[in-house]
Write an enzyme that holds these catalytic residues in place. Sequence first.
Site, mmCIF file in Angstrom:
data_model
loop_
_atom_site.group_PDB
_atom_site.id
_atom_site.type_symbol
_atom_site.label_atom_id
_atom_site.label_comp_id
_atom_site.label_asym_id
_atom_site.label_seq_id
_atom_site.Cartn_x
_atom_site.Cartn_y
_atom_site.Cartn_z
ATOM 1 N N HIS A 36 0.823 -1.226 0.000
ATOM 2 C CA HIS A 36 0.000 0.000 0.000
ATOM 3 C C HIS A 36 0.852 1.269 0.000
ATOM 4 C CE1 HIS A 36 -4.035 -1.799 0.409
ATOM 5 N NE2 HIS A 36 -3.414 -2.742 1.106
ATOM 6 N N ASP A 38 2.613 1.983 -2.907
ATOM 7 C CA ASP A 38 2.804 2.380 -4.312
ATOM 8 C C ASP A 38 1.927 3.556 -4.700
ATOM 9 O OD1 ASP A 38 0.527 0.738 -4.170
ATOM 10 O OD2 ASP A 38 0.904 -0.216 -6.106
ATOM 11 N N ASP A 171 1.866 -3.508 -9.292
ATOM 12 C CA ASP A 171 1.499 -4.820 -9.819
ATOM 13 C C ASP A 171 1.815 -4.914 -11.309
ATOM 14 O OD1 ASP A 171 0.584 -5.236 -7.288
ATOM 15 O OD2 ASP A 171 -1.544 -5.265 -7.816
#
Length: 385
Positions: A36, A38, A171
């Site tokens: 969390h 990014d 991701d």
Amino acid sequence: MDLLTQLTAIYHQSFPADQSPLLICSPGRVNLIGEHTDYNEGFVLPAAIDKAIYLAISPRTDNRIHAVAHDLGKSRDVSLSELTPTHSWLDYLLGVVAQLRLAGHTVGGFNCVFTGTIPIGSGLSSSAALENAVGFALNELFNLGIDRMTLLRMSQRAENEFVGAKVGIMDMFASMMGKANHVIKLDCRSLQYEYAPLSTEAIRIVLCDSQVKHSLVTSEYNTRRAECEAGVRFLKTFYPDIHSLRDVTMDMLDKHLRDADALIYKRCSYVVQENARVVDAVRALEANDLSTFGQLMYGSHAGLSEKYEVSCPELDSLVDIARRQSGVFGARMMGGGFGGCTINLIEAAAVETFAANIRHEYKERTGKDMLIYVCSLQDGTHRMN
């Protein structure tokens, strides 16, 4: 039967008249630490893994998209003029097509089939892998000449704007840019990155799948992002030059936010501390200090569970059990949260005993069975033929 042969056979079952399709492999990802961070322009340490989406694709002579989700047993046939959200798996494909067209690229109709070895809902980013597979494939199929960085940004925008999940860049970046036997040190603000070797000769990356599916993750993910943004807006009244939590220190939070809003303080303090943990973890990895690296993983999980509140009892149990096993350097929940996997860094010789112990204890504590995946680090999205 090898993957190429299997994927081609699946494709020809759906499209028997087509010639040989283009075959694409697009991996899932693990993130060793930095969860969390990014979308807060922070630091992460991900890698592409040998669990992937496999896509077979060929052009059509009309403007229709015929897509088959083999593992779901579902197919859809839509026109390129009907690129509107369907609130189904198809949106991960259509969103990428929409981004390509918005950027001025000419994309024709196509047939495609995809299958995969990424466990859905386990936090290994099957959606990013699929989006990257589609973008990479269409770039190849229609000779669009788009570089990898632009493709992965399109994947992110597809998920942000078409699917409606306000995910960060990590991701897509890890899936597209991965390198075998390496992790990626990624600055999510500048997108500057470098590879760091991670030998799996003596250690293993082991994922423990809680078998809890994160049904809350999209709504709560967006809520956490909004909470972080609220903290930044509040702090900008005192520090006009800050742009994200990347620019914030604990001193700033303690001085201005702790007494003003306890919930937003908790969320923001986790992110600030997690960014610091990633920096420390990179130093530990470079020094081959896996003991320190593992302790930072445990610290990450504690913050995710207690401050960011995106864990769940099953994930907490998996980490607690792992902490008491010999040969385990560190463990933490991984991904958006509320289920999915924990990631564990384990001595290779200890994996078999670890797997037996954690299966037994997890079943005793939760009444649930679990799955274990031992991962190797692989190259990012690429052609298979």
